[in-house]
Design a protein around this motif. Structure first.
Motif, mmCIF file in Angstrom:
data_model
loop_
_atom_site.group_PDB
_atom_site.id
_atom_site.type_symbol
_atom_site.label_atom_id
_atom_site.label_comp_id
_atom_site.label_asym_id
_atom_site.label_seq_id
_atom_site.Cartn_x
_atom_site.Cartn_y
_atom_site.Cartn_z
ATOM 1 N N ALA A 80 0.828 -1.202 0.000
ATOM 2 C CA ALA A 80 0.000 0.000 0.000
ATOM 3 C C ALA A 80 0.861 1.250 0.000
ATOM 4 C CB ALA A 80 -0.936 -0.007 1.208
ATOM 5 N N ASP A 81 1.949 1.226 0.760
ATOM 6 C CA ASP A 81 2.864 2.368 0.780
ATOM 7 C C ASP A 81 3.522 2.572 -0.586
ATOM 8 O OD1 ASP A 81 2.315 2.741 3.451
ATOM 9 O OD2 ASP A 81 4.121 1.705 4.152
ATOM 10 N N VAL A 82 3.888 1.463 -1.231
ATOM 11 C CA VAL A 82 4.493 1.562 -2.564
ATOM 12 C C VAL A 82 3.512 2.187 -3.546
ATOM 13 C CG1 VAL A 82 5.423 0.258 -4.514
ATOM 14 C CG2 VAL A 82 6.100 -0.343 -2.180
ATOM 15 N N ARG A 83 2.267 1.763 -3.485
ATOM 16 C CA ARG A 83 1.248 2.326 -4.385
ATOM 17 C C ARG A 83 1.072 3.823 -4.130
ATOM 18 N NH1 ARG A 83 -2.967 1.027 -7.786
ATOM 19 N NH2 ARG A 83 -2.407 -1.167 -7.773
ATOM 20 N N GLU A 84 1.079 4.245 -2.880
ATOM 21 C CA GLU A 84 0.945 5.668 -2.573
ATOM 22 C C GLU A 84 2.147 6.452 -3.083
ATOM 23 O OE1 GLU A 84 0.202 6.327 1.538
ATOM 24 O OE2 GLU A 84 -1.611 5.089 1.589
ATOM 25 N N ALA A 85 3.345 5.895 -2.930
ATOM 26 C CA ALA A 85 4.537 6.564 -3.450
ATOM 27 C C ALA A 85 4.491 6.639 -4.969
ATOM 28 C CB ALA A 85 5.797 5.824 -2.986
ATOM 29 N N ALA A 86 4.056 5.553 -5.611
ATOM 30 C CA ALA A 86 4.000 5.521 -7.069
ATOM 31 C C ALA A 86 3.038 6.563 -7.617
ATOM 32 C CB ALA A 86 3.600 4.127 -7.548
ATOM 33 N N ALA A 87 1.974 6.845 -6.893
ATOM 34 C CA ALA A 87 1.007 7.850 -7.341
ATOM 35 C C ALA A 87 1.638 9.241 -7.400
ATOM 36 C CB ALA A 87 -0.200 7.861 -6.415
ATOM 37 N N LEU A 88 2.737 9.447 -6.659
ATOM 38 C CA LEU A 88 3.452 10.720 -6.674
ATOM 39 C C LEU A 88 4.564 10.744 -7.722
ATOM 40 C CD1 LEU A 88 3.921 11.040 -2.801
ATOM 41 C CD2 LEU A 88 2.273 12.312 -4.186
ATOM 42 N N PHE A 89 4.886 9.572 -8.247
ATOM 43 C CA PHE A 89 6.065 9.407 -9.114
ATOM 44 C C PHE A 89 5.669 9.794 -10.531
ATOM 45 C CE2 PHE A 89 10.056 6.723 -8.521
ATOM 46 C CZ PHE A 89 10.727 7.349 -9.557
ATOM 47 N N ASP A 90 5.671 11.096 -10.821
ATOM 48 C CA ASP A 90 5.165 11.582 -12.104
ATOM 49 C C ASP A 90 6.092 11.244 -13.268
ATOM 50 O OD1 ASP A 90 2.750 13.135 -11.171
ATOM 51 O OD2 ASP A 90 4.301 14.083 -9.979
ATOM 52 N N ALA A 91 7.358 11.592 -13.152
ATOM 53 C CA ALA A 91 8.314 11.357 -14.237
ATOM 54 C C ALA A 91 9.707 11.245 -13.619
ATOM 55 C CB ALA A 91 8.268 12.503 -15.246
ATOM 56 N N PRO A 92 10.531 10.288 -14.102
ATOM 57 C CA PRO A 92 10.254 9.362 -15.195
ATOM 58 C C PRO A 92 9.416 8.172 -14.737
ATOM 59 C CG PRO A 92 12.418 8.904 -14.293
ATOM 60 C CD PRO A 92 11.902 10.101 -13.545
ATOM 61 N N ALA A 93 8.706 7.564 -15.691
ATOM 62 C CA ALA A 93 7.931 6.361 -15.399
ATOM 63 C C ALA A 93 8.891 5.181 -15.280
ATOM 64 C CB ALA A 93 6.909 6.117 -16.506
ATOM 65 N N GLN A 94 8.942 4.578 -14.102
ATOM 66 C CA GLN A 94 9.870 3.485 -13.835
ATOM 67 C C GLN A 94 9.120 2.296 -13.235
ATOM 68 O OE1 GLN A 94 13.770 3.838 -14.034
ATOM 69 N NE2 GLN A 94 12.647 4.973 -15.599
ATOM 70 N N ASN A 95 9.407 1.094 -13.746
ATOM 71 C CA ASN A 95 8.879 -0.101 -13.093
ATOM 72 C C ASN A 95 9.410 -0.176 -11.669
ATOM 73 O OD1 ASN A 95 7.615 -1.320 -15.468
ATOM 74 N ND2 ASN A 95 9.682 -1.740 -16.192
ATOM 75 N N ILE A 96 8.554 -0.456 -10.717
ATOM 76 C CA ILE A 96 8.965 -0.671 -9.327
ATOM 77 C C ILE A 96 8.723 -2.134 -8.977
ATOM 78 C CG2 ILE A 96 8.644 -0.019 -6.910
ATOM 79 C CD1 ILE A 96 7.418 2.611 -7.894
ATOM 80 N N VAL A 97 9.786 -2.862 -8.654
ATOM 81 C CA VAL A 97 9.627 -4.192 -8.067
ATOM 82 C C VAL A 97 10.014 -4.080 -6.603
ATOM 83 C CG1 VAL A 97 10.038 -5.443 -10.214
ATOM 84 C CG2 VAL A 97 11.958 -4.936 -8.709
ATOM 85 N N PHE A 98 9.342 -4.853 -5.746
ATOM 86 C CA PHE A 98 9.612 -4.709 -4.320
ATOM 87 C C PHE A 98 9.376 -6.028 -3.603
ATOM 88 C CE2 PHE A 98 5.142 -3.687 -4.901
ATOM 89 C CZ PHE A 98 4.502 -4.324 -3.834
ATOM 90 N N ALA A 99 9.920 -6.107 -2.420
ATOM 91 C CA ALA A 99 9.717 -7.261 -1.546
ATOM 92 C C ALA A 99 9.680 -6.756 -0.115
ATOM 93 C CB ALA A 99 10.840 -8.282 -1.719
ATOM 94 N N THR A 100 8.908 -7.427 0.717
ATOM 95 C CA THR A 100 8.789 -7.033 2.117
ATOM 96 C C THR A 100 9.296 -8.142 3.022
ATOM 97 O OG1 THR A 100 6.534 -7.884 2.323
ATOM 98 C CG2 THR A 100 6.781 -5.611 1.583
ATOM 99 N N VAL A 101 9.726 -7.758 4.220
ATOM 100 C CA VAL A 101 10.290 -8.751 5.128
ATOM 101 C C VAL A 101 9.243 -9.744 5.621
ATOM 102 C CG1 VAL A 101 12.212 -7.307 5.888
ATOM 103 C CG2 VAL A 101 10.006 -7.153 7.072
ATOM 104 N N ASP A 102 7.959 -9.401 5.515
ATOM 105 C CA ASP A 102 6.926 -10.364 5.914
ATOM 106 C C ASP A 102 6.540 -11.300 4.769
ATOM 107 O OD1 ASP A 102 5.589 -8.543 4.387
ATOM 108 O OD2 ASP A 102 4.024 -8.093 5.873
#
Length: 846
Positions: free
Chosen positions: A455-477
């Motif tokens: 959910a935090d990644v999605r909120e950050a991505a909504a702010l990420f206007d340019a450049p458009a970058q694929n975000i891959v992520f993993a969580t400790v849980d």
């Protein structure tokens, strides 16, 4: 793709440093070593609330520990200025269109400033500053204060040896104080470098102009299909016209627009090989039972490198000071761009979203208007003044339409691009790009630094206007995921217009139906969490399949790297071999070329009568396709590929569109191999002769044999790919090759043989249109994050942490980078303490 320059800012300036060399020789090591900062002891930092510690490991990587967020970023600004201020200063001058102010009266610098002033990136950054939230502005201001506090302690010759050199040519004066907008302008310049398919748009026009055949033009831009898309999505309309009707002058305007784009120096890189690898695996497939994430962005390679390594820790972590993060940052911008915190690791790769379009405009130069829906609309204009150190200022008039700045003629006086009588008439080109709109990407950086879950990644991505970058992520849980960010334009589907409306061709600016219709909503952008197969690969391939989800792009990377990564991971999983940090590092160094799958069998099927050539052809029999530096077969295949592309396409295409040999050309040739009598095989320069596929393949085998005999010797078994394929890192200002050799040796590391090539996992790309096999881009860093134990994670930079040529940390990671080794990445307090080799304590004034 045009012939690429080396990733340096200027070639001309380096040729004017003879006087500087004499000065350096007279002063000896004192001048060279004077800018080296103090990494041990204590220093006063104005503005601090309390004491900050900066601990450095054996490679000089700083771990900064502070009690408040503003102290943390103030210290990061101070440390960046210590290590990389000239690089920061150069970046802000380029981004703001003020390069000639720094380096003097150089045509390349003025050309760059002309384009950047036309784009107005700093003007956008100023507008961006006004709309950021107060917390982000506070971080940026603290960072600027830290930079300026360091500047106050030293003169130009104590900041960087480059100022000493440039000062012999012109009075560059004291560096201006760092402004928070300088950081935003640099971030905007990075977005400019990593934008999407604009060159493909211009290329289509130029190819079509040369061959006047839509179907054959589209053969050179086939759909990407080598790898499955990253995620699936919902169906969307996909009807597009294939009719193309262009105004006279469109091709000439496209050529000029491309020249404008090429005039801007490489900041992080453009062209063949620019992309990245990333993948993330769930704990079901790893040795540790926790997720594993790998990332290596492919960018221009230079000395110093693109990235700075840093750890930023609040002590203690609180709501007011929430940062505990380590990774790769940009000198000139606070925070961490790629890395991990205690809860989450993330990597970035270029998404390939089509966020820019060129609009052909019908101008009436006499009235200063352009046509739109049958009416004449007044052009917007402004005058910019380019200051030139040691020279006269240059006045520049910038004109814009509703679609953006006109870029097609900004370089006419410098490049000699043809201008029809009365101006461009119906062939002016305006640029629309999402990055020319003020955005909140700066806020996104800090949001990612403190993210803990999807959910935090999605909120950050909504702010990420340019450049458009694929975000891959993993969580400790135990979760793994993918998120697409970016401001993506919505294009209306038009089936009766003069060109397709999907962003693949320049658009008619006089028809408002082709205008953008807003932006794709962040909640509609593709995302994925915990896919059933247990891993995600994002290596610049298509994000979604055609006809699914919101329209993002048609011109993607063709997916050869993504397919190879998937192949290796799938095989390891099927064999029951758990994947660990070491195996991820090995995969990052995989050098297998996809040319071995289709091209090599076609070459071996050709009848070769010449025993001299057959001796070389035999190298390809049974070869595993690994483009290693010690491989004779790799050297031969690269030479054959180079000759094959030239013989097949140079006679049909303008030089600006000669093949660079990258992934698109893999797909083009792969398709043509099944068409033995395609007109592309015919050499139009041979009168009354029509060549077939096999004739061209046989000629490529023969000519490549001769070429390597001259370059590497008569015995093919003694050939080595690494003798041709080397990484030569150049200093952006002083490393152009025309300087006295002691200066060049100081700032440029010696060229090093490397494995890999274009569209290979170990993506050390070379440009087939340049008559050279030397590397033009590559993995700018590599990292592998083990979420079971952060201290088991590893990383390596392509050069080192320091921007000072006299520092032992200028290139002390290069040997590891070449060999595929990575170093331990300490994160826990105990690991950081054990790794510490120097400690600087920053204190507020008494």
């Amino acid at each position: 793709m045009t012939r690429r320059r080396a990733p340096r800012v200027l070639a001309g300036v380096a040729g004017l440093v003879v006087v500087a060399f004499l000065a350096l020789a007279g002063a000896g090591l004192v001048v060279v070593r004077r800018p080296l900062p103090n990494h041990d002891g204590t220093a006063t930092l104005v503005g601090l609330d309390r004491e900050v510690t900066v601990r450095r490991d054996a490679r000089g990587v700083p771990a900064i520990r502070a009690g408040t967020a503003t102290d943390l970023f103030r210290a990061q600004g101070y440390v960046d200025a210590q290590d990389r201020f000239f690089q920061m200063d150069l970046r802000r001058h380029i981004a703001s269109g003020r390069l000639a102010e720094l380096v003097g009266d150089d045509p390349d610098a003025i050309a760059s400033d002309t384009v950047m002033r036309t784009l107005g990136l700093r003007r956008v950054a100023v507008a961006e500053w006004a709309q950021l939230d107060g917390t982000t502005r506070g971080y940026l201001q603290a960072y600027a204060d830290g930079v300026n506090a360091y500047l106050a302690t030293r003169g130009p010759d104590g900041l960087a040896v480059e100022y000493t050199v440039l000062g012999t040519r012109a009075d560059v004066g004291e560096p201006a104080p760092w402004d928070p907008v300088d950081s935003l302008a640099w971030l905007k310049a990075v977005a400019w470098e990593l934008r999407s398919n604009d060159r493909d748009e211009l290329a289509r026009v130029q190819v079509y102009d040369a061959i006047r055949d839509v179907a054959r033009t589209e053969q050179l831009f086939p759909p990407a299909s080598a790898s499955p898309p990253i995620v699936a999505g919902e169906a969307r309309p996909a009807a597009m016209t294939t009719r193309v009707t262009l105004d006279p002058g469109a091709a000439a305007a496209a050529r000029s627009a491309q020249q404008a784009l090429d005039a801007v120096p490489d900041l992080v890189g453009r062209g063949e090989g620019i992309g990245s690898n990333s993948w993330v695996l769930s704990g079901a497939h790893t040795a540790s039972g926790a997720p594993l994430l790998a990332n290596d962005p492919h960018l221009a390679l230079a000395a110093p490198g693109v990235w700075s390594q840093v750890a930023l820790r609040c002590a203690p972590v609180t709501a007011g000071c929430p940062f505990d993060v380590a990774g790769f940052s940009f000198a000139g911008f606070p925070g961490v761009i790629i890395g991990h915190n205690p809860h989450l690791a993330w990597g970035l790769t270029t998404m390939g979203a089509d966020t820019s379009d060129f609009f052909l405009e019908r101008l009436d130069p006499g009235s200063g208007t352009y046509q739109r829906d049958g009416a004449q609309i007044a052009l917007e204009s402004r005058t910019e003044t380019i200051e030139v150190a040691g020279g006269e200022p240059v006045a520049l008039e910038v004109t814009s339409t509703v679609h953006g700045p006109i870029v097609s003629d900004v370089l006419d006086p410098l490049w000699g691009a043809p201008v029809p009588p009365g101006g461009w008439g119906t062939g002016a080109v305006a640029l629309s790009w999402s990055g020319l709109e003020p955005g909140r990407t700066a806020q996104a950086v800090f949001a990612m630094d403190t993210a803990a879950d999807a959910a935090d990644v999605r909120e950050a991505a909504a702010l990420f206007d340019a450049p458009a970058q694929n975000i891959v992520f993993a969580t400790v849980d135990g979760h793994i995921g993918y998120q697409a960010p970016g401001r993506i334009p919505i294009r209306r589907v038009i089936t009766d217009g003069p060109v397709p409306s999907d962003g693949t061709w320049p658009r008619p600016g006089w028809d408002s139906r082709y205008d953008w219709q807003g932006w794709v909503a962040p909640e509609d952008l593709p995302a994925q969490l915990d896919p059933p197969e247990g891993f995600i690969v994002a290596a610049n391939q298509a994000v979604t399949a055609p006809g699914t989800g919101p329209f993002i792009a048609r011109d993607w990377d063709y997916g050869y790297r993504a397919a190879r990564i998937r192949q290796v991971l799938t095989a390891q999983i099927a064999a029951g071999r758990p994947i660990d940090v070491a195996s991820a590092q090995t995969l990052q160094m995989d050098a297998r070329t996809a040319l071995v799958d289709a091209l090599v069998p076609a070459l071996l099927a050709v009848s070769v009568d010449d025993a001299f050539t057959r001796q070389a052809v035999d190298l390809l029999r049974g070869w595993d396709g690994q483009m290693t530096a010690d491989s004779p077969a790799a050297a031969y295949l690269a030479a054959v590929w180079d000759v094959l592309l030239a013989d097949t396409f140079h006679d049909d295409l303008p030089q600006s569109q000669w093949p660079d040999g990258g992934d698109r050309w893999y797909a083009v040739v792969d398709g043509l191999l099944g068409e033995s009598d395609s007109p592309w095989w015919d050499d139009r320069t041979t009168v009354s002769v029509v060549e077939s596929r096999d004739e061209v393949l046989e000629r490529a085998l023969t000519q490549a044999r001769v070429r390597l005999t001259v370059a590497l010797g008569k015995d093919p078994s003694g050939w080595r790919w690494g003798r041709l394929h080397r990484v030569a890192l150049h200093h952006p200002v002083l490393g152009g090759g025309a300087a006295p050799w002691p200066v060049t040796m100081l700032v440029n590391p010696a060229p090093v043989p490397v494995d890999g090539g274009g569209s290979i996992v170990e993506a050390t790309a070379w440009d087939a249109s340049s008559d050279s096999f030397e590397v033009v881009s590559g993995p700018s860093m590599r990292m592998v994050c083990d979420l079971a134990d952060w201290d088991a994670s590893t990383w390596v930079n392509a050069t080192g942490t320091s921007g000072h040529p006299a520092s032992r940390h200028y290139t002390d990671q290069l040997a590891d980078w070449v060999a595929g080794r990575q170093e331990p990445w300490p994160f826990s307090e105990d690991a950081v303490t054990a790794a510490t080799r120097a400690t600087l304590v920053l204190r507020p004034p008494a």
